[in-house]
Design a protein around this motif. Structure first.
Motif, mmCIF file in Angstrom:
data_model
loop_
_atom_site.group_PDB
_atom_site.id
_atom_site.type_symbol
_atom_site.label_atom_id
_atom_site.label_comp_id
_atom_site.label_asym_id
_atom_site.label_seq_id
_atom_site.Cartn_x
_atom_site.Cartn_y
_atom_site.Cartn_z
ATOM 1 N N CYS A 161 24.736 -26.702 -55.356
ATOM 2 C CA CYS A 161 25.743 -27.424 -54.560
ATOM 3 C C CYS A 161 26.014 -28.820 -55.077
ATOM 4 O O CYS A 161 25.119 -29.489 -55.602
ATOM 5 C CB CYS A 161 25.277 -27.545 -53.109
ATOM 6 S SG CYS A 161 25.680 -26.093 -52.155
ATOM 7 N N SER B 183 26.387 -19.187 -45.819
ATOM 8 C CA SER B 183 25.219 -19.664 -45.061
ATOM 9 C C SER B 183 23.961 -18.831 -45.307
ATOM 10 O O SER B 183 22.847 -19.321 -45.106
ATOM 11 C CB SER B 183 25.534 -19.677 -43.563
ATOM 12 O OG SER B 183 25.866 -18.373 -43.109
ATOM 13 N N PHE C 179 30.052 -23.502 -46.415
ATOM 14 C CA PHE C 179 28.591 -23.468 -46.547
ATOM 15 C C PHE C 179 27.920 -23.145 -45.214
ATOM 16 O O PHE C 179 26.823 -22.597 -45.185
ATOM 17 C CB PHE C 179 28.080 -24.802 -47.094
ATOM 18 C CG PHE C 179 28.519 -25.064 -48.510
ATOM 19 C CD1 PHE C 179 27.835 -24.492 -49.564
ATOM 20 C CD2 PHE C 179 29.627 -25.851 -48.777
ATOM 21 C CE1 PHE C 179 28.236 -24.704 -50.872
ATOM 22 C CE2 PHE C 179 30.047 -26.071 -50.074
ATOM 23 C CZ PHE C 179 29.349 -25.493 -51.129
ATOM 24 N N ARG C 180 28.601 -23.485 -44.121
ATOM 25 C CA ARG C 180 28.073 -23.134 -42.805
ATOM 26 C C ARG C 180 28.483 -21.713 -42.394
ATOM 27 O O ARG C 180 27.929 -21.165 -41.451
ATOM 28 C CB ARG C 180 28.572 -24.129 -41.754
ATOM 29 C CG ARG C 180 28.077 -25.552 -41.972
ATOM 30 C CD ARG C 180 28.321 -26.414 -40.741
ATOM 31 N NE ARG C 180 29.746 -26.574 -40.459
ATOM 32 C CZ ARG C 180 30.480 -27.598 -40.884
ATOM 33 N NH1 ARG C 180 29.924 -28.552 -41.622
ATOM 34 N NH2 ARG C 180 31.769 -27.682 -40.583
ATOM 35 N N GLY C 181 29.471 -21.153 -43.127
ATOM 36 C CA GLY C 181 29.984 -19.838 -42.777
ATOM 37 C C GLY C 181 29.679 -18.800 -43.829
ATOM 38 O O GLY C 181 28.586 -18.235 -43.874
ATOM 39 N N LEU D 119 28.914 -30.611 -49.080
ATOM 40 C CA LEU D 119 28.197 -30.230 -47.859
ATOM 41 C C LEU D 119 28.691 -31.003 -46.643
ATOM 42 O O LEU D 119 28.445 -30.596 -45.507
ATOM 43 C CB LEU D 119 26.689 -30.471 -48.045
ATOM 44 C CG LEU D 119 26.013 -29.631 -49.137
ATOM 45 C CD1 LEU D 119 24.568 -30.054 -49.306
ATOM 46 C CD2 LEU D 119 26.116 -28.150 -48.830
ATOM 47 N N HIS E 15 23.054 -12.416 -51.550
ATOM 48 C CA HIS E 15 22.173 -13.564 -51.281
ATOM 49 C C HIS E 15 20.703 -13.242 -51.543
ATOM 50 O O HIS E 15 19.869 -14.155 -51.631
ATOM 51 C CB HIS E 15 22.345 -14.043 -49.834
ATOM 52 C CG HIS E 15 21.886 -13.053 -48.820
ATOM 53 N ND1 HIS E 15 22.621 -11.944 -48.454
ATOM 54 C CD2 HIS E 15 20.732 -12.996 -48.082
ATOM 55 C CE1 HIS E 15 21.963 -11.258 -47.529
ATOM 56 N NE2 HIS E 15 20.818 -11.880 -47.285
#
Length: 302
Positions: free
Chosen positions: A192, A211, A206-208, A197, A185
């Protein structure tokens, strides 16, 4: 309402106006000069005003004639264009396929050369107008869609099983291979698709797992996501089928140890029984075979 003159009269007028001479107009239309003169006289009588005046051995338009010429030329061009489009639909090799734009762009388009080799007389008309989903063998021969159409008299089969894969440009993938996975990262960001999302199936990644990545751009069209990833602007979670052509060419790489999720099943539909043309059935069978091959070829990192 004024009566519209016959097409025969208007064609004679258009030729005479364009060529400035009744004799040359007659030659072009394979008529006698007297026939052209008579047509122009009839037209002038119907309109109630002169359209030409004599100059030496030729003619020139009056003001009324100039106005009519512009209108007739526009109308003739529209008519010729329409006849040209009709001629296209008379091609015996024409097959009309409606397919979602991302799938057509990413999966089918790279295979068209192969299809043309198998069916050299084929003239595919490929439409992304998903509102035209009624298969009638006149406007639409077959469709590819996210669900069965449930229209009476159709043969509808599951066609392709998609998945979401995380990809990036192959050059970027080579750079990421040289650094630990936990630091990827720091060297790139995310491209995206907006719907991913919020989708129940894709939003969690995307939240995990993703992220930590900076969001470089968000698009509402997978083709634009694909284009941005090919330009090396980041990694993206894409439909395997949308990315497949670029993967096959070596321009994109599926990243190992990154999220992969089941995608949708695409369905293909055509009229059941004998089609209006053998080439429709041949293209349908070819597509089914390509779908089976694509599903059989799926594998980790493939």
């Amino acid at each position: 309402m004024q009566r519209v003159p016959s097409l025969k009269l208007l064609m004679g007028f258009e030729a005479a106006a364009r060529l400035g001479n009744f004799s040359r107009a007659a030659d072009e239309l394979h008529l006698s000069q007297s026939a052209i003169s008579h047509q122009i006289q009839q037209l002038e009588e119907q309109l109630g005003q002169p359209l030409f005046r004599r100059i030496g051995r030729g003619v020139e338009l009056t003001v009324a004639g100039e106005v009519l010429q512009r209108s007739v030329q526009r109308s003739m061009e529209t008519l010729r264009s329409g006849l040209g489009r009709i001629a296209t639909y008379l091609d015996p090799g024409l097959v009309v396929l409606v397919c979602p734009a991302p799938l057509l762009h990413g999966w089918l388009q790279p295979r068209l050369d192969q299809l043309r080799q198998v069916l050299p007389d084929l003239c595919p008309l490929l439409s992304t107008d998903e509102s035209a989903r009624y298969v009638d063998e006149i406007d639409v021969d077959m469709t590819i869609g996210a669900r069965p159409m449930q229209q009476a008299g159709l043969l509808e089969l599951p066609f392709l099983h998609d998945e979401w894969v995380t990809v990036c440009a192959t050059e970027l993938a080579a750079k990421l291979d040289r650094v630990p996975r936990a630091k990827h990262h720091l060297h790139t960001g995310l491209i995206c698709l907006e719907e991913n999302l919020t989708s129940e199936s894709t939003a969690p990644i995307f939240r995990g797992q993703l992220s930590a990545y900076r969001m470089n751009a968000i698009y509402d069209d997978q083709r634009l996501v694909l284009d941005a990833v090919l330009r090396g602007r980041g990694i993206a979670c894409l439909s395997r089928l949308v990315a497949q052509g670029s993967i096959d060419q070596g321009a994109l790489t599926i990243l190992a140890d990154y999220p992969r999720l089941p995608g949708m099943t695409w369905w293909i539909s055509r009229v059941a029984g004998m089609s209006r043309s053998p080439v429709v059935e041949q293209m349908f069978e070819w597509l089914l075979a390509q779908g089976k091959e694509a599903d059989a070829g799926r594998g980790p990192g493939a």
